[in-house]
Motif scaffolding. Structure first.
Motif, PDB file in Angstrom:
ATOM      1  N   LYS A 317       0.836  -1.210   0.000  1.00 52.79           N
ATOM      2  CA  LYS A 317       0.000   0.000   0.000  1.00 52.79           C
ATOM      3  C   LYS A 317       0.873   1.262   0.000  1.00 52.79           C
ATOM      4  N   ASP A 318       2.026   1.181   0.648  1.00 51.77           N
ATOM      5  CA  ASP A 318       2.925   2.326   0.697  1.00 51.77           C
ATOM      6  C   ASP A 318       3.680   2.504  -0.617  1.00 51.77           C
ATOM      7  N   ALA A 319       3.975   1.398  -1.298  1.00 49.14           N
ATOM      8  CA  ALA A 319       4.591   1.502  -2.623  1.00 49.14           C
ATOM      9  C   ALA A 319       3.666   2.261  -3.567  1.00 49.14           C
ATOM     10  N   VAL A 320       2.378   1.943  -3.515  1.00 44.04           N
ATOM     11  CA  VAL A 320       1.388   2.641  -4.338  1.00 44.04           C
ATOM     12  C   VAL A 320       1.360   4.124  -3.988  1.00 44.04           C
ATOM     13  N   LYS A 321       1.346   4.392  -2.704  1.00 50.78           N
ATOM     14  CA  LYS A 321       1.298   5.785  -2.234  1.00 50.78           C
ATOM     15  C   LYS A 321       2.543   6.560  -2.670  1.00 50.78           C
ATOM     16  N   HIS A 322       3.710   5.906  -2.600  1.00 50.42           N
ATOM     17  CA  HIS A 322       4.948   6.554  -3.014  1.00 50.42           C
ATOM     18  C   HIS A 322       4.903   6.946  -4.491  1.00 50.42           C
ATOM     19  N   VAL A 323       4.434   6.028  -5.318  1.00 51.07           N
ATOM     20  CA  VAL A 323       4.375   6.288  -6.760  1.00 51.07           C
ATOM     21  C   VAL A 323       3.534   7.538  -7.050  1.00 51.07           C
ATOM     22  N   VAL A 324       2.430   7.676  -6.320  1.00 43.96           N
ATOM     23  CA  VAL A 324       1.574   8.851  -6.497  1.00 43.96           C
ATOM     24  C   VAL A 324       2.256  10.103  -5.943  1.00 43.96           C
ATOM     25  N   GLU A 325       2.806   9.998  -4.726  1.00 47.38           N
ATOM     26  CA  GLU A 325       3.440  11.163  -4.089  1.00 47.38           C
ATOM     27  C   GLU A 325       4.685  11.621  -4.838  1.00 47.38           C
ATOM     28  N   TRP A 326       5.400  10.697  -5.459  1.00 51.87           N
ATOM     29  CA  TRP A 326       6.581  11.053  -6.239  1.00 51.87           C
ATOM     30  C   TRP A 326       6.215  11.664  -7.593  1.00 51.87           C
ATOM     31  N   GLY A 327       4.929  11.673  -7.905  1.00 48.81           N
ATOM     32  CA  GLY A 327       4.476  12.248  -9.160  1.00 48.81           C
ATOM     33  C   GLY A 327       4.737  11.373 -10.374  1.00 48.81           C
ATOM     34  N   LEU A 328       4.889  10.069 -10.152  1.00 43.16           N
ATOM     35  CA  LEU A 328       5.209   9.161 -11.257  1.00 43.16           C
ATOM     36  C   LEU A 328       3.981   8.653 -11.988  1.00 43.16           C
ATOM     37  N   ALA A 329       2.833   8.624 -11.319  1.00 43.26           N
ATOM     38  CA  ALA A 329       1.613   8.106 -11.934  1.00 43.26           C
ATOM     39  C   ALA A 329       0.406   8.593 -11.146  1.00 43.26           C
ATOM     40  N   ASP A 330      -0.751   8.576 -11.787  1.00 44.42           N
ATOM     41  CA  ASP A 330      -1.982   8.918 -11.077  1.00 44.42           C
ATOM     42  C   ASP A 330      -2.454   7.722 -10.257  1.00 44.42           C
ATOM     43  N   VAL A 331      -3.499   7.923  -9.485  1.00 47.08           N
ATOM     44  CA  VAL A 331      -3.968   6.887  -8.566  1.00 47.08           C
ATOM     45  C   VAL A 331      -4.394   5.622  -9.307  1.00 47.08           C
ATOM     46  N   VAL A 332      -5.144   5.775 -10.375  1.00 48.74           N
ATOM     47  CA  VAL A 332      -5.620   4.602 -11.132  1.00 48.74           C
ATOM     48  C   VAL A 332      -4.441   3.775 -11.628  1.00 48.74           C
ATOM     49  N   ALA A 334      -1.248   3.788 -10.510  1.00 48.68           N
ATOM     50  CA  ALA A 334      -0.471   3.227  -9.406  1.00 48.68           C
ATOM     51  C   ALA A 334      -1.140   1.982  -8.841  1.00 48.68           C
ATOM     52  N   ILE A 335      -2.450   2.043  -8.670  1.00 46.47           N
ATOM     53  CA  ILE A 335      -3.199   0.872  -8.199  1.00 46.47           C
ATOM     54  C   ILE A 335      -3.075  -0.268  -9.211  1.00 46.47           C
ATOM     55  N   ARG A 336      -3.164   0.068 -10.489  1.00 41.89           N
ATOM     56  CA  ARG A 336      -3.081  -0.973 -11.534  1.00 41.89           C
ATOM     57  C   ARG A 336      -1.750  -1.722 -11.458  1.00 41.89           C
ATOM     58  N   MET A 337      -0.667  -0.996 -11.196  1.00 44.27           N
ATOM     59  CA  MET A 337       0.658  -1.624 -11.139  1.00 44.27           C
ATOM     60  C   MET A 337       0.827  -2.528  -9.916  1.00 44.27           C
ATOM     61  N   ALA A 338      -0.081  -2.422  -8.940  1.00 41.61           N
ATOM     62  CA  ALA A 338      -0.001  -3.268  -7.743  1.00 41.61           C
ATOM     63  C   ALA A 338      -1.133  -4.287  -7.673  1.00 41.61           C
ATOM     64  N   SER A 339      -1.906  -4.393  -8.720  1.00 41.93           N
ATOM     65  CA  SER A 339      -3.039  -5.331  -8.710  1.00 41.93           C
ATOM     66  C   SER A 339      -3.210  -6.001 -10.070  1.00 41.93           C
ATOM     67  N   TYR A 340      -3.651  -5.240 -11.055  1.00 49.25           N
ATOM     68  CA  TYR A 340      -3.949  -5.773 -12.384  1.00 49.25           C
ATOM     69  C   TYR A 340      -2.695  -6.295 -13.088  1.00 49.25           C
ATOM     70  N   VAL A 341      -1.618  -5.490 -13.103  1.00 49.59           N
ATOM     71  CA  VAL A 341      -0.403  -5.903 -13.815  1.00 49.59           C
ATOM     72  C   VAL A 341       0.228  -7.145 -13.190  1.00 49.59           C
ATOM     73  N   PRO A 342       0.388  -7.215 -11.851  1.00 46.11           N
ATOM     74  CA  PRO A 342       0.909  -8.454 -11.274  1.00 46.11           C
ATOM     75  C   PRO A 342       0.070  -9.678 -11.626  1.00 46.11           C
ATOM     76  N   ALA A 343      -1.261  -9.532 -11.573  1.00 48.02           N
ATOM     77  CA  ALA A 343      -2.128 -10.665 -11.925  1.00 48.02           C
ATOM     78  C   ALA A 343      -1.960 -11.041 -13.389  1.00 48.02           C
ATOM     79  N   LYS A 344      -1.877 -10.045 -14.251  1.00 49.04           N
ATOM     80  CA  LYS A 344      -1.707 -10.319 -15.676  1.00 49.04           C
ATOM     81  C   LYS A 344      -0.374 -10.996 -15.956  1.00 49.04           C
ATOM     82  N   SER A 345       0.663 -10.593 -15.237  1.00 51.21           N
ATOM     83  CA  SER A 345       1.997 -11.168 -15.458  1.00 51.21           C
ATOM     84  C   SER A 345       2.026 -12.658 -15.168  1.00 51.21           C
TER      85      SER A 345
END
Length: 387
Positions: A317-332, A334-345
């Protein structure tokens, strides 16, 4: 409405590529139903006004948490991990083993078979062997005495002992017999990852052509990029249709290097992981990672001998938060990279990783500051910030 257990009301619902604003999400017998703008007056409402609903997170590379380690080879350790991971927003995970001898890894296989249907918290979606077919040059916090060339005979036994739950295995492409092993493993439905490696670009490319598709914690434990020999990092950047694991704790990888990877791979090519060890969720102090003593302080876990990073104490949950706070991605995203993408991989999108009608209603509740408020499994609240 027939079959609907309840409706969730919230300010937003995070789907893989969009946020549905407002409205209601149906929960039907512990599974997601459809999102809709209005519901009947008599409907049962679970009111999360002021909050956002997101899919439960999926950690595909995690060695331990809450004082428990997969390499303990004990059912109670996996149960403790499973229960405690709910406080991190993780509703699915791959218990991850370290490099070890054949018999120890075989015990892990047998343990996970028992644990999969026993644990009551975050769901075990498979088993990940991070090793043992690595190179000593980039051994990281793993025991080089167990590192060896890949063996199809060993894999066959582990697949039998795990009843097919061994779903991901990592190796170094420069090891002898890699191409044949990768082809065989992928034919058996095992996803092959590449890491802890001093391989050239060409060696990595041959492994990918054979079927390997994931890079173990990108940047860490691999030969770097050179303009004359791209190395493994160059392969991570350049080879398409592959997924890079990424540890966004601010210690393993500089945020700007995280940004470079996301820009080069695309957000759909990056899976956020923790690589967390047993000290996750615990106080600073002395711990073990497999067979090695580790000191945890100042947000890092480091080997007592040499000071190298030894996994992390990151929560997903903190990795997701960091990605947003660092300005690297929006919330949708960041969440996708910690849920949808891992499952797809791991070809598990029919099991987890997204809000989709028919899937188990495993989800998390976030406030506007991206702080976890509650975790749900099968439509039931199993952890809350308030308790």
């Amino acid at each position: 409405m027939k079959g609907v257990s309840m409706f969730i009301k919230a300010d937003g619902f995070i789907y893989p590529y969009e946020e549905k604003v407002g409205g209601f999400l149906a929960i039907e017998n512990g599974r997601f139903g459809q999102w809709q703008e209005q519901v009947p007056e008599e409907a049962e409402i679970l009111d999360y006004s002021g909050y956002v609903i997101a899919p439960g997170l999926f950690d595909t590379h995690i060695h331990g948490y809450a004082g428990a380690d997969v390499m303990d080879c004990q059912l109670e350790s996996l149960e403790r991990m499973s229960q405690s991971l709910l406080e991190t927003g993780v509703t699915s995970f791959l218990p991850t083993a370290l490099t070890a001898d054949f018999d120890t890894l075989n015990k892990v296989c047998q343990l996970v078979v028992t644990a999969k249907d026993t644990v009551q918290g975050s769901k075990i979606q498979g088993l990940y062997f991070e090793g043992p077919y690595f190179t000593e040059t980039y051994k990281g916090a793993q025991n080089p005495s167990y590192m060896r060339n890949p063996s199809i005979a060993e894999l066959d036994q582990w697949l039998a002992s795990s009843q097919g739950l061994l779903s991901k295995i990592a190796l170094a492409p420069e090891r002898e017999g890699t191409v044949e092993f990768v082809k065989y493993a992928t034919e058996q439905g095992v996803t092959v990852a590449l890491g802890h490696s001093d391989s050239t670009y060409d060696e990595a490319e041959k492994a990918v052509e054979a079927g390997a598709s994931i890079w173990v914690h990108a940047y860490n434990g691999m030969r770097g990029l050179n303009h004359r020999e791209l190395g493994m990092l160059g392969a991570v950047y350049h080879l398409p249709n592959t997924y890079a694991e990424l540890i966004c704790d601010g210690h393993h990888v500089h945020p700007k290097a995280c940004d470079l990877l996301m820009q080069q791979k695309g957000y759909d090519g990056v899976a956020l992981i923790t690589d967390c060890m047993s000290a996750g969720g615990m106080a600073d102090g002395d711990y073990m990672l497999g067979e090695f003593p580790v000191r945890v302080e100042a947000g890092t876990a480091r080997l007592k001998d040499g000071g190298n990073l030894a996994g992390s104490i990151l929560q997903l949950k903190d990795a997701v938060k960091h990605v947003v706070e660092w300005g690297l991605a929006d919330v949708v995203t960041a969440i996708r990279m910690a849920s949808y993408v891992p499952a797809k991989s791991l070809n598990l999108l029919d099991e987890c990783g997204q809000i989709k009608a028919g899937l188990p209603a495993d989800f998390i509740v976030l406030n506007k500051e991206m702080t976890l408020q509650a975790t749900y499994l099968n439509g039931q609240k199993v952890w809350s910030q308030d308790k």
